[in-house]
Design a protein around this motif. Structure first.
Motif, PDB file in Angstrom:
ATOM      1  N   THR A  87       0.833  -1.210   0.000  1.00 47.79           N
ATOM      2  CA  THR A  87       0.000   0.000   0.000  1.00 47.79           C
ATOM      3  C   THR A  87       0.865   1.256   0.000  1.00 47.79           C
ATOM      4  N   ILE A  88       1.918   1.250   0.799  1.00 47.12           N
ATOM      5  CA  ILE A  88       2.818   2.407   0.852  1.00 47.12           C
ATOM      6  C   ILE A  88       3.506   2.617  -0.487  1.00 47.12           C
ATOM      7  N   LEU A  89       3.909   1.535  -1.141  1.00 44.68           N
ATOM      8  CA  LEU A  89       4.538   1.646  -2.453  1.00 44.68           C
ATOM      9  C   LEU A  89       3.552   2.160  -3.496  1.00 44.68           C
ATOM     10  N   SER A  90       2.280   1.774  -3.378  1.00 43.67           N
ATOM     11  CA  SER A  90       1.279   2.307  -4.313  1.00 43.67           C
ATOM     12  C   SER A  90       1.048   3.794  -4.077  1.00 43.67           C
ATOM     13  N   TYR A  91       1.136   4.222  -2.827  1.00 46.16           N
ATOM     14  CA  TYR A  91       1.038   5.659  -2.524  1.00 46.16           C
ATOM     15  C   TYR A  91       2.191   6.416  -3.171  1.00 46.16           C
ATOM     16  N   ASP A  92       3.376   5.850  -3.100  1.00 47.84           N
ATOM     17  CA  ASP A  92       4.531   6.473  -3.742  1.00 47.84           C
ATOM     18  C   ASP A  92       4.318   6.624  -5.240  1.00 47.84           C
ATOM     19  N   ARG A  93       3.819   5.579  -5.916  1.00 43.64           N
ATOM     20  CA  ARG A  93       3.545   5.648  -7.360  1.00 43.64           C
ATOM     21  C   ARG A  93       2.432   6.649  -7.655  1.00 43.64           C
ATOM     22  N   LEU A  94       1.424   6.705  -6.799  1.00 42.23           N
ATOM     23  CA  LEU A  94       0.303   7.627  -7.007  1.00 42.23           C
ATOM     24  C   LEU A  94       0.771   9.076  -7.001  1.00 42.23           C
ATOM     25  N   VAL A  95       1.556   9.434  -6.015  1.00 40.28           N
ATOM     26  CA  VAL A  95       2.039  10.813  -5.921  1.00 40.28           C
ATOM     27  C   VAL A  95       3.022  11.111  -7.048  1.00 40.28           C
ATOM     28  N   ALA A  96       3.896  10.159  -7.366  1.00 36.95           N
ATOM     29  CA  ALA A  96       4.905  10.381  -8.407  1.00 36.95           C
ATOM     30  C   ALA A  96       4.275  10.647  -9.766  1.00 36.95           C
ATOM     31  N   ILE A  97       3.173   9.984 -10.077  1.00 36.78           N
ATOM     32  CA  ILE A  97       2.565  10.108 -11.411  1.00 36.78           C
ATOM     33  C   ILE A  97       1.475  11.181 -11.445  1.00 36.78           C
ATOM     34  N   CYS A  98       0.675  11.257 -10.404  1.00 33.37           N
ATOM     35  CA  CYS A  98      -0.440  12.212 -10.409  1.00 33.37           C
ATOM     36  C   CYS A  98      -0.019  13.609  -9.946  1.00 33.37           C
ATOM     37  N   CYS A  99       0.977  13.693  -9.088  1.00 34.43           N
ATOM     38  CA  CYS A  99       1.430  14.996  -8.579  1.00 34.43           C
ATOM     39  C   CYS A  99       2.949  15.084  -8.676  1.00 34.43           C
ATOM     40  N   PRO A 100       3.512  15.004  -9.879  1.00 30.31           N
ATOM     41  CA  PRO A 100       4.981  14.942  -9.996  1.00 30.31           C
ATOM     42  C   PRO A 100       5.690  16.184  -9.465  1.00 30.31           C
ATOM     43  N   LEU A 101       5.054  17.361  -9.612  1.00 26.27           N
ATOM     44  CA  LEU A 101       5.706  18.589  -9.155  1.00 26.27           C
ATOM     45  C   LEU A 101       5.722  18.705  -7.639  1.00 26.27           C
ATOM     46  N   ARG A 102       4.833  17.999  -6.984  1.00 24.75           N
ATOM     47  CA  ARG A 102       4.764  18.062  -5.527  1.00 24.75           C
ATOM     48  C   ARG A 102       5.332  16.800  -4.871  1.00 24.75           C
ATOM     49  N   TYR A 103       5.919  15.926  -5.672  1.00 23.59           N
ATOM     50  CA  TYR A 103       6.373  14.642  -5.142  1.00 23.59           C
ATOM     51  C   TYR A 103       7.381  14.819  -4.013  1.00 23.59           C
ATOM     52  N   HIS A 104       8.388  15.671  -4.216  1.00 25.59           N
ATOM     53  CA  HIS A 104       9.436  15.822  -3.206  1.00 25.59           C
ATOM     54  C   HIS A 104       8.955  16.577  -1.971  1.00 25.59           C
ATOM     55  N   MET A 105       7.804  17.201  -2.065  1.00 21.31           N
ATOM     56  CA  MET A 105       7.214  17.836  -0.890  1.00 21.31           C
ATOM     57  C   MET A 105       6.338  16.863  -0.109  1.00 21.31           C
ATOM     58  N   MET A 106       5.676  15.963  -0.832  1.00 20.11           N
ATOM     59  CA  MET A 106       4.729  15.044  -0.186  1.00 20.11           C
ATOM     60  C   MET A 106       5.391  13.742   0.267  1.00 20.11           C
ATOM     61  N   VAL A 107       6.350  13.267  -0.501  1.00 24.26           N
ATOM     62  CA  VAL A 107       7.032  12.012  -0.160  1.00 24.26           C
ATOM     63  C   VAL A 107       8.438  12.369   0.318  1.00 24.26           C
ATOM     64  N   THR A 108       8.567  12.542   1.601  1.00 22.90           N
ATOM     65  CA  THR A 108       9.845  12.885   2.213  1.00 22.90           C
ATOM     66  C   THR A 108      10.284  11.739   3.130  1.00 22.90           C
ATOM     67  N   HIS A 109      11.524  11.845   3.603  1.00 19.33           N
ATOM     68  CA  HIS A 109      11.996  10.838   4.551  1.00 19.33           C
ATOM     69  C   HIS A 109      11.099  10.814   5.790  1.00 19.33           C
ATOM     70  N   ARG A 110      10.722  11.978   6.251  1.00 13.96           N
ATOM     71  CA  ARG A 110       9.890  12.050   7.456  1.00 13.96           C
ATOM     72  C   ARG A 110       8.525  11.412   7.226  1.00 13.96           C
ATOM     73  N   SER A 111       7.872  11.765   6.117  1.00 13.66           N
ATOM     74  CA  SER A 111       6.543  11.220   5.853  1.00 13.66           C
ATOM     75  C   SER A 111       6.590   9.709   5.642  1.00 13.66           C
ATOM     76  N   MET A 112       7.659   9.218   4.999  1.00 14.40           N
ATOM     77  CA  MET A 112       7.758   7.784   4.767  1.00 14.40           C
ATOM     78  C   MET A 112       8.002   7.034   6.075  1.00 14.40           C
ATOM     79  N   PHE A 113       8.834   7.590   6.946  1.00 14.31           N
ATOM     80  CA  PHE A 113       9.030   6.975   8.262  1.00 14.31           C
ATOM     81  C   PHE A 113       7.741   6.992   9.073  1.00 14.31           C
ATOM     82  N   GLN A 114       6.971   8.075   8.956  1.00 10.43           N
ATOM     83  CA  GLN A 114       5.703   8.157   9.683  1.00 10.43           C
ATOM     84  C   GLN A 114       4.704   7.121   9.170  1.00 10.43           C
ATOM     85  N   LEU A 115       4.611   6.971   7.852  1.00 11.90           N
ATOM     86  CA  LEU A 115       3.710   5.972   7.284  1.00 11.90           C
ATOM     87  C   LEU A 115       4.113   4.564   7.710  1.00 11.90           C
ATOM     88  N   THR A 116       5.412   4.289   7.624  1.00 16.56           N
ATOM     89  CA  THR A 116       5.902   2.956   7.985  1.00 16.56           C
ATOM     90  C   THR A 116       5.693   2.681   9.471  1.00 16.56           C
TER      91      THR A 116
END
Length: 327
Positions: A126-155
């Motif tokens: 599910t987390i990997l699908s979230y990564d693909r979703l943001v990367a493709i649907c919101c590419p300009l905001r990817y580095h703002m939404m998918v950060t080390h902090r957010s990924m650690f929080q999700l995990t």
């Protein structure tokens, strides 16, 4: 096989909870030459262990892979190693060496770890699908939404939820009395077959509720999110006229299908499929995805393959330098 006290009424007055010293794991019933299947599972486990350990090693050693996405990939590989280790060695010891008796505490411990890592596999996809979703649907905001902090929080949230729900299921088992059969119709201390043994002696309604709640939260909700995310991804790619971009998601979709299809068949068709078919299907569900994940997903990623090649070249260079220095 049964476990009966000498005086049931006296036991009920002093200690209403009857906890047997052991359970008997029946495994597959009346199927000849099953030892070959267990040996096959052993080879699957070895491949899974080597493949996922290699993935974790490469991610750890190459700084270029220290990105938010590979936090999820590392966690997937770690979960696969732990999940396979929690199940396969004990399975081989149980059936290849005819040690089908398991103590009460060992049974609950095995149940906890197997279901914990099974649930984490679902969350990792599910987390990997979230990564693909943001990367493709919101590419300009990817580095703002998918950060080390957010990924650690999700995990971290995934681990906390998985631990809580599995502990709840195990805790509800401890309140049950097992006064009759002790034979578990599975190849491990499976939750459903285990609490049903106590049905004649205890109220198992809370256990039935958690047996439906856990799959909903751990399997069906993540699966619905993954399907919804790919609907959004497909719409975004078709809108931009770059349908070939779906190829970048093929590996993840294969992993999703390998994991969710067999386990959903097991749960949805449980009342009508034979016991052996259910056990066989569930055993493959728990061991095949961990083996295939490194090959289907990670090793097909160009970024990871380049990092692996770089580390292997560096390793060969270091080995070549050592003999020269020694001479």
């Amino acid at each position: 096989m049964s476990y009966l006290t000498s005086d049931p009424n006296q036991t009920e007055n002093t200690d209403p909870i009857i906890r047997p010293p052991y359970f008997f794991i029946s495994g597959f019933i009346d199927i000849p030459h099953m030892e070959y299947y267990y040996i096959f599972l052993c080879f699957v486990y070895i491949i899974s262990l080597v493949g996922n350990t290699f993935v974790m090693m490469v991610i750890y050693m190459d700084n270029s892979l220290h990105s938010p996405k590979y936090i999820a990939v590392f966690n997937l590989a770690f979960t696969d190693v732990c999940g396979s280790t929690a199940m396969v060695p004990k399975l081989l010891d149980t059936f290849l060496f005819s040690r089908q008796l398991i103590s009460y505490n060992q049974c609950l411990t095995s149940l906890f770890f197997i279901f914990l890592f099974l649930n984490m596999q679902s969350f990792n996809l599910t987390i990997l699908s979230y990564d693909r979703l943001v990367a493709i649907c919101c590419p300009l905001r990817y580095h703002m939404m998918v950060t080390h902090r957010s990924m650690f929080q999700l995990t971290g949230a995934a681990w906390a939820l998985a631990v809580f729900l599995v502990l709840l299921a195990v805790g509800l088992i401890t309140r049950l009395s097992f006064c009759r059969s002790l034979v578990i119709n599975s190849y491990f201390c499976d939750h459903g077959p285990l609490f049903r043994l106590a049905a004649p002696c205890s109220d198992v309604v809370p256990n039935i509720v958690i047996s439906y709640l856990n799959p909903c939260l751990m399997l069906y909700f993540p699966m619905v999110f993954i399907i919804s995310s790919y609907i959004c991804i497909t719409h975004a790619l078709l809108t931009r006229g770059i349908a070939h971009g779906l190829k970048t998601c093929t590996s993840h979709l294969i992993l999703v299908a390998i994991f969710y299809l067999p386990i959903n068949i097991t749960y949805l068709l449980h009342p009508i499929i034979p016991t052996n078919a259910r056990i066989f299907n569930l055993s493959l569900t728990l061991v095949l995805p961990p083996m295939l994940n490194p090959f289907v997903y990670v090793l097909k990623t160009e970024e990871f393959k380049e990092s692996a090649k770089k580390l292997l070249r560096k390793r060969r260079a270091q080995r070549a330098v050592v003999p020269i220095q020694s001479t």
